[in-house]
Design an enzyme around this catalytic site. Structure first.
Site, PDB file in Angstrom:
ATOM      1  CB  SER A  61      -0.888  -0.041   0.910  1.00 34.08           C
ATOM      2  OG  SER A  61      -1.324   1.733   1.822  1.00 34.08           O
ATOM      3  CE  LYS A  64      -4.135  11.617   4.048  1.00 37.71           C
ATOM      4  NZ  LYS A  64      -5.108  11.154   4.319  1.00 37.71           N
ATOM      5  CB  ALA A  66       3.246   5.104   6.270  1.00 41.75           C
ATOM      6  CE  LYS A  81       1.287   2.918   8.700  1.00 38.26           C
ATOM      7  NZ  LYS A  81      -0.254   3.155   8.890  1.00 38.26           N
ATOM      8  CD  GLU A 149      -0.355 -11.546  13.614  1.00 40.94           C
ATOM      9  OE1 GLU A 149      -0.579 -12.080  13.052  1.00 40.94           O
ATOM     10  OE2 GLU A 149      -0.026 -10.334  14.536  1.00 40.94           O
ATOM     11  CG  ASP A 195      -7.904   7.176  10.216  1.00 42.82           C
ATOM     12  OD1 ASP A 195      -9.454   7.723   9.467  1.00 42.82           O
ATOM     13  OD2 ASP A 195      -7.431   6.736   9.018  1.00 42.82           O
ATOM     14  CG  ASN A 200      -7.477   2.477   8.934  1.00 42.98           C
ATOM     15  OD1 ASN A 200      -6.914   1.793   8.468  1.00 42.98           O
ATOM     16  ND2 ASN A 200      -7.468   3.236   8.774  1.00 42.98           N
ATOM     17  CG  ASP A 214      -3.603   3.300   9.542  1.00 40.36           C
ATOM     18  OD1 ASP A 214      -2.843   4.073  10.304  1.00 40.36           O
ATOM     19  OD2 ASP A 214      -4.253   4.106   8.749  1.00 40.36           O
TER      20      ASP A 214
HETATM   21  N1  LIG Z   1      -0.044  -5.342   9.199  1.00 41.66           N
HETATM   22  C1  LIG Z   1      -0.684  -6.276   8.170  1.00 41.66           C
HETATM   23  N2  LIG Z   1      -0.277  -6.978   7.193  1.00 41.66           N
HETATM   24  C2  LIG Z   1      -1.289  -6.803   5.927  1.00 41.66           C
HETATM   25  N3  LIG Z   1      -1.531  -5.899   5.882  1.00 41.66           N
HETATM   26  C3  LIG Z   1      -0.887  -4.823   6.179  1.00 41.66           C
HETATM   27  C4  LIG Z   1      -0.521  -4.591   7.239  1.00 41.66           C
HETATM   28  N4  LIG Z   1      -1.066  -3.412   7.780  1.00 41.66           N
HETATM   29  C5  LIG Z   1      -1.798  -2.327   6.943  1.00 41.66           C
HETATM   30  N5  LIG Z   1      -1.890  -3.314   5.707  1.00 41.66           N
HETATM   31  C6  LIG Z   1      -2.351  -3.061   4.635  1.00 41.66           C
HETATM   32  O1  LIG Z   1      -1.299  -1.876   4.163  1.00 41.66           O
HETATM   33  C7  LIG Z   1      -2.846  -0.804   4.044  1.00 41.66           C
HETATM   34  C8  LIG Z   1      -2.313   0.979   4.591  1.00 41.66           C
HETATM   35  O2  LIG Z   1      -1.756   0.520   5.945  1.00 41.66           O
HETATM   36  P1  LIG Z   1      -1.981   1.699   6.985  1.00 41.66           P
HETATM   37  O3  LIG Z   1      -1.684   1.377   8.326  1.00 41.66           O
HETATM   38  O4  LIG Z   1      -4.233   1.946   6.788  1.00 41.66           O
HETATM   39  O5  LIG Z   1      -1.655   2.840   6.616  1.00 41.66           O
HETATM   40  P2  LIG Z   1      -2.347   4.373   5.948  1.00 41.66           P
HETATM   41  O6  LIG Z   1      -1.585   4.964   7.309  1.00 41.66           O
HETATM   42  O7  LIG Z   1      -1.438   4.823   4.903  1.00 41.66           O
HETATM   43  O8  LIG Z   1      -3.584   4.169   5.479  1.00 41.66           O
HETATM   44  C9  LIG Z   1      -4.109  -1.391   4.763  1.00 41.66           C
HETATM   45  O9  LIG Z   1      -5.112  -1.138   4.206  1.00 41.66           O
HETATM   46  C10 LIG Z   1      -3.760  -2.820   4.573  1.00 41.66           C
HETATM   47  O10 LIG Z   1      -4.030  -3.380   3.953  1.00 41.66           O
HETATM   48 MG   LIG Z   2      -5.335   2.809   6.861  1.00 39.67          MG
END
Ligand SMILES: Nc1ncnc2c1ncn2[C@@H]1O[C@H](COP(=O)(O)OP(=O)(O)O)[C@@H](O)[C@H]1O
Ligand SMILES: [Mg+2]
Length: 268
Positions: A61, A64, A66, A81, A149, A195, A200, A214
């Site tokens: 992913s 905005k 990360a 991340k 994880e 959020d 999320n 998130d």
């Molecule tokens: N631990 C994880 N395992 C698998 N996919 C993840 C994990 N953390 C995030 N993702 C994927 O990455 C996307 C963005 O992560 P997120 O933490 O929501 O960051 P952002 O701040 O960019 O929204 C999530 O919607 C999910 O699809």
């Molecule tokens: Mg997110």
């Protein structure tokens, strides 16, 4: 540099180059380029030297603030991340950090705020997990990188709630779990997600279990805007589940969760 370390460094460089190549044609090139700046590469080397990161996998992913990548960990797949140091949306981060008593001593340079933010996400995930909420287990937070994880299988992340269609009865269960998680988060972990929405929350397809993700922006109840954030979270969830025939009043839900808080305080 020892030979073994040099090899590891080379390997990550190659992986990173490969990622860049893969995205050359797309508009993610700029962001992918941005994310692997020198300090971030250094931090990836550190994680590699610690044995936490074996190899970088593909991007999951680009958000905005990360980027999230799949990677090979010590024993299992991991999610990495990376908060972009050159990200331009970090002014709003200050709002969350400044009201949080846990970050009273954080210096206010952009880098320091990003590092504190990464730490905060890790701590929030730990607190949520301890309260009984299903979240990705954090492994380490190193500068602007959070290792956790990997929530997925066969190298594919579990779908976001927004991307799946649930049966009506299952939807009710998922909804109840989400409300229960918000309650646990508030009353046991002393946190408001901040959020929460169909973006999320991941759903494990085999069991329809919800996973909260998130949590960088999550704040404690003492935060001056925690009430506003909590109501917004509840409103998002209630709005999303309307299409499954669930019609609840966000303010009543909020009051029910708040009432428990008063009871917990009275028995202290
Ligand atoms: N631990 C994880 N395992 C698998 N996919 C993840 C994990 N953390 C995030 N993702 C994927 O990455 C996307 C963005 O992560 P997120 O933490 O929501 O960051 P952002 O701040 O960019 O929204 C999530 O919607 C999910 O699809
Ligand atoms: Mg997110």
């Amino acid at each position: 540099m020892k030979k073994e370390v040099t090899n590891k460094v080379k390997r990550i460089d190659t992986e990173v180059d490969r990622l860049r190549m893969r995205h050359k044609d797309t508009d993610t090139l700029k962001v992918t380029d941005n994310v692997f700046d020198d300090p971030t590469l250094k931090t990836l080397y550190t994680l590699s030297n610690k044995g936490i990161l074996k190899a970088m996998g593909g991007p999951i992913s680009t958000g905005k603030e990360a980027n999230v990548f799949l990677a090979e960990g010590e024993e299992q797949d991991i999610a990495i991340k990376i908060y972009r140091i050159s990200s331009s949306t970090f002014n709003s981060m200050e709002d969350y950090i400044l009201g949080d008593p846990r970050f009273r001593n954080v210096r206010h340079s952009k880098r320091d705020i990003i590092f504190a933010w990464t730490q905060k996400e890790q701590r929030n995930l730990i607190r949520a997990k301890e309260a009984g909420i299903r979240v990705p287990e954090p492994i380490i937070a190193e500068r602007n990188i959070l290792v956790m994880e990997f929530m997925g299988e066969n190298e594919k992340p579990y779908p976001q709630l927004k991307d799946i269609k649930l049966d009506k009865e299952v939807a009710r269960d998922v909804y109840d779990t989400i409300i229960n998680y918000m309650d646990l988060l508030y009353n046991e972990a002393n946190l408001v997600h901040g959020d929460l929405s169909e973006y999320n929350i991941l759903i494990i397809p085999a069991t329809n279990e919800a996973v909260f993700i998130d949590m960088g922006q999550s704040v404690t109840r003492e935060h001056p805007r925690s009430r506003e954030f909590m109501i917004r979270d509840i409103e998002n969830i209630v709005r999303y589940f309307k299409k499954y025939g669930i019609n609840e009043d966000p303010h009543e839900l909020y009051a029910a969760i708040r009432d428990k808080e008063e009871k917990t305080q009275n028995t202290d």
